[in-house]
Design an enzyme around this catalytic site. Sequence first.
Site, PDB file in Angstrom:
ATOM      1  N   SER A 128     -12.715  -1.853 -45.234  1.00  0.00           N
ATOM      2  CA  SER A 128     -12.502  -3.117 -44.533  1.00  0.00           C
ATOM      3  C   SER A 128     -11.175  -3.744 -44.904  1.00  0.00           C
ATOM      4  O   SER A 128     -10.718  -4.660 -44.237  1.00  0.00           O
ATOM      5  CB  SER A 128     -13.581  -4.116 -44.932  1.00  0.00           C
ATOM      6  N   HIS A 162     -11.640   1.841 -38.943  1.00  0.00           N
ATOM      7  CA  HIS A 162     -12.466   0.705 -39.336  1.00  0.00           C
ATOM      8  C   HIS A 162     -13.424   0.317 -38.214  1.00  0.00           C
ATOM      9  O   HIS A 162     -13.002  -0.233 -37.194  1.00  0.00           O
ATOM     10  CB  HIS A 162     -11.521  -0.460 -39.697  1.00  0.00           C
ATOM     11  N   ASN A 212      -9.863  -8.399 -40.887  1.00  0.00           N
ATOM     12  CA  ASN A 212     -10.376  -9.178 -42.019  1.00  0.00           C
ATOM     13  C   ASN A 212      -9.366 -10.166 -42.594  1.00  0.00           C
ATOM     14  O   ASN A 212      -9.762 -11.133 -43.244  1.00  0.00           O
ATOM     15  CB  ASN A 212     -10.935  -8.254 -43.095  1.00  0.00           C
TER      16      ASN A 212
HETATM   17  N1  3HC Z   1     -27.810  -2.445 -35.804  1.00  0.00           N
HETATM   18  C1  3HC Z   1     -27.845  -1.957 -34.557  1.00  0.00           C
HETATM   19  N2  3HC Z   1     -28.079  -2.712 -33.460  1.00  0.00           N
HETATM   20  C2  3HC Z   1     -28.334  -4.011 -33.657  1.00  0.00           C
HETATM   21  C3  3HC Z   1     -28.333  -4.604 -34.937  1.00  0.00           C
HETATM   22  C4  3HC Z   1     -28.064  -3.752 -36.036  1.00  0.00           C
HETATM   23  N3  3HC Z   1     -27.997  -4.221 -37.295  1.00  0.00           N
HETATM   24  N4  3HC Z   1     -28.603  -5.920 -34.804  1.00  0.00           N
HETATM   25  C5  3HC Z   1     -28.762  -6.150 -33.500  1.00  0.00           C
HETATM   26  N5  3HC Z   1     -28.583  -5.003 -32.813  1.00  0.00           N
HETATM   27  C6  3HC Z   1     -28.675  -4.823 -31.372  1.00  0.00           C
HETATM   28  C7  3HC Z   1     -30.044  -5.176 -30.870  1.00  0.00           C
HETATM   29  O1  3HC Z   1     -30.929  -4.093 -31.035  1.00  0.00           O
HETATM   30  C8  3HC Z   1     -29.759  -5.487 -29.421  1.00  0.00           C
HETATM   31  O2  3HC Z   1     -29.597  -4.269 -28.733  1.00  0.00           O
HETATM   32  P1  3HC Z   1     -30.123  -4.124 -27.228  1.00  0.00           P
HETATM   33  O3  3HC Z   1     -29.169  -4.867 -26.379  1.00  0.00           O
HETATM   34  O4  3HC Z   1     -30.068  -2.672 -27.052  1.00  0.00           O
HETATM   35  O5  3HC Z   1     -31.499  -4.674 -27.217  1.00  0.00           O
HETATM   36  C9  3HC Z   1     -28.383  -6.141 -29.462  1.00  0.00           C
HETATM   37  O6  3HC Z   1     -27.811  -5.758 -30.729  1.00  0.00           O
HETATM   38  C10 3HC Z   1     -28.478  -7.634 -29.400  1.00  0.00           C
HETATM   39  O7  3HC Z   1     -29.358  -8.030 -30.420  1.00  0.00           O
HETATM   40  P2  3HC Z   1     -30.323  -9.296 -30.328  1.00  0.00           P
HETATM   41  O8  3HC Z   1     -30.651  -9.558 -28.884  1.00  0.00           O
HETATM   42  O9  3HC Z   1     -31.446  -9.080 -31.271  1.00  0.00           O
HETATM   43  O10 3HC Z   1     -29.490 -10.461 -30.989  1.00  0.00           O
HETATM   44  P3  3HC Z   1     -28.118 -11.103 -30.577  1.00  0.00           P
HETATM   45  O11 3HC Z   1     -27.954 -11.247 -29.107  1.00  0.00           O
HETATM   46  O12 3HC Z   1     -28.063 -12.284 -31.453  1.00  0.00           O
HETATM   47  O13 3HC Z   1     -27.033 -10.050 -31.079  1.00  0.00           O
HETATM   48  C11 3HC Z   1     -25.520  -9.295 -32.707  1.00  0.00           C
HETATM   49  C12 3HC Z   1     -26.977  -9.581 -32.393  1.00  0.00           C
HETATM   50  C13 3HC Z   1     -25.014  -8.165 -31.817  1.00  0.00           C
HETATM   51  C14 3HC Z   1     -25.490  -8.817 -34.155  1.00  0.00           C
HETATM   52  C15 3HC Z   1     -24.689 -10.594 -32.457  1.00  0.00           C
HETATM   53  O14 3HC Z   1     -25.253 -11.663 -33.158  1.00  0.00           O
HETATM   54  C16 3HC Z   1     -23.244 -10.472 -32.867  1.00  0.00           C
HETATM   55  O15 3HC Z   1     -22.415  -9.936 -32.128  1.00  0.00           O
HETATM   56  N6  3HC Z   1     -22.924 -10.991 -34.067  1.00  0.00           N
HETATM   57  C17 3HC Z   1     -21.565 -10.927 -34.612  1.00  0.00           C
HETATM   58  C18 3HC Z   1     -21.357  -9.561 -35.194  1.00  0.00           C
HETATM   59  C19 3HC Z   1     -19.984  -9.414 -35.755  1.00  0.00           C
HETATM   60  O16 3HC Z   1     -19.126 -10.287 -35.707  1.00  0.00           O
HETATM   61  N7  3HC Z   1     -19.740  -8.238 -36.340  1.00  0.00           N
HETATM   62  C20 3HC Z   1     -18.494  -7.960 -36.997  1.00  0.00           C
HETATM   63  C21 3HC Z   1     -18.668  -8.223 -38.451  1.00  0.00           C
HETATM   64  S1  3HC Z   1     -17.173  -7.961 -39.316  1.00  0.00           S
HETATM   65  C22 3HC Z   1     -17.160  -6.349 -39.645  1.00  0.00           C
HETATM   66  O17 3HC Z   1     -18.048  -5.595 -39.377  1.00  0.00           O
HETATM   67  C23 3HC Z   1     -15.926  -5.837 -40.334  1.00  0.00           C
HETATM   68  C24 3HC Z   1     -16.182  -5.554 -41.752  1.00  0.00           C
HETATM   69  O18 3HC Z   1     -15.019  -4.969 -42.265  1.00  0.00           O
HETATM   70  C25 3HC Z   1     -16.562  -6.747 -42.579  1.00  0.00           C
END
Ligand code: 3HC
Length: 305
Positions: A128, A162, A212
């Site tokens: 990251s 990444h 990040n």
């Molecule tokens: N793994 C796989 N799929 C997941 C999941 C997980 N941990 N969590 C949720 N999902 C899927 C669900 O199964 C659902 O899929 P579907 O459309 O096939 O049913 C879809 O995501 C949407 O989930 P929900 O309807 O339950 O919930 P939300 O609409 O709230 O979405 C989210 C969940 C996609 C996680 C959304 O809240 C989101 O986009 N959050 C922000 C995520 C983000 O910013 N990620 C980047 C983080 S930074 C990073 O990774 C970089 C690193 O270096 C730190």
Amino acid sequence: MSLPHHAIRTLAVLGAGQMGTGIALVSSLRAKVPVLLHDKSPQQTKKGLTFLEKLLEKDVNKGRITSSEAKEARDRITVVGEEAGLKGLRDADMVVEAVSENLELKQMLFSNLAREVNPNAILASNTSSISITKIASAAIPKDVSAASEEGKKISGRVVGLHFFNPVPVMKLVELISALQTSQDTLDRARSFAVACGKEVTVSKDVPGFVSNALLMPFINEAIMHLEKGIATRDDIDTTLKLGMNHPMGPLQLADFIGLDTCLAIQETLYNGTRDSKYRPSVLLERMVDAGWYGKKSGKGFYEYS
Ligand code: 3HC
């Protein structure tokens, strides 16, 4: 000349945590390549595979894939156990490392990978924030000069790839070139990410890259707002969710990424730039001291069952 992605005939993924499992899934399901999945902990591998199978089942239930496509995707993934070690990955054309954010650990792994796997394989890190250039240097054996043709060939295979959490959902892959990365490695890594269904952006090898370096000060500032009592947890998160249309508030997002991971990234940013704007908040440090790592440990800013 750059090779098409199908030059990657076998992918290896190192680490079966939330990132490694997601990378294994999109590689098998979308890019349709055989995947060797390796983690030193059999329990972690089991947990990762159970989650991956659940995601495939959900895709079948939602009519996105057939049950035979799900079975094929699952069957393309082979677990390489502890006994085989990195030697078990020797046939891979590309290795994606997705272990924890620890420079020494990554350097040790890349040094071993460069020795153990196919000498033409791409060695990618899903880090990251850690310098890809430092990781690439570590891949060169001590008795080989970094400036020699052999040294350049080894370090030229190292690249940053990444992915974002949750990997099956997030559309982006950030591609990071070390000073040493060859154009061929960049081209092949990019086309592999595209074959996994991802859009690719490119960042120079600076601490935190683009993603990040921008996200972590935002999360840290939200934690400092909580620490100073400017607003409650819920008001901070709701402000950003409803006021700016973010899918999650910054505190919930920090829990989701993992507070230990957020702290490790912030320390890399702070140590790598010596800029006080990246200094991690004391509250974040204390929460990690307490073992409150967020969603994965059941407690962070929120409680999880
Ligand atoms: N793994 C796989 N799929 C997941 C999941 C997980 N941990 N969590 C949720 N999902 C899927 C669900 O199964 C659902 O899929 P579907 O459309 O096939 O049913 C879809 O995501 C949407 O989930 P929900 O309807 O339950 O919930 P939300 O609409 O709230 O979405 C989210 C969940 C996609 C996680 C959304 O809240 C989101 O986009 N959050 C922000 C995520 C983000 O910013 N990620 C980047 C983080 S930074 C990073 O990774 C970089 C690193 O270096 C730190």
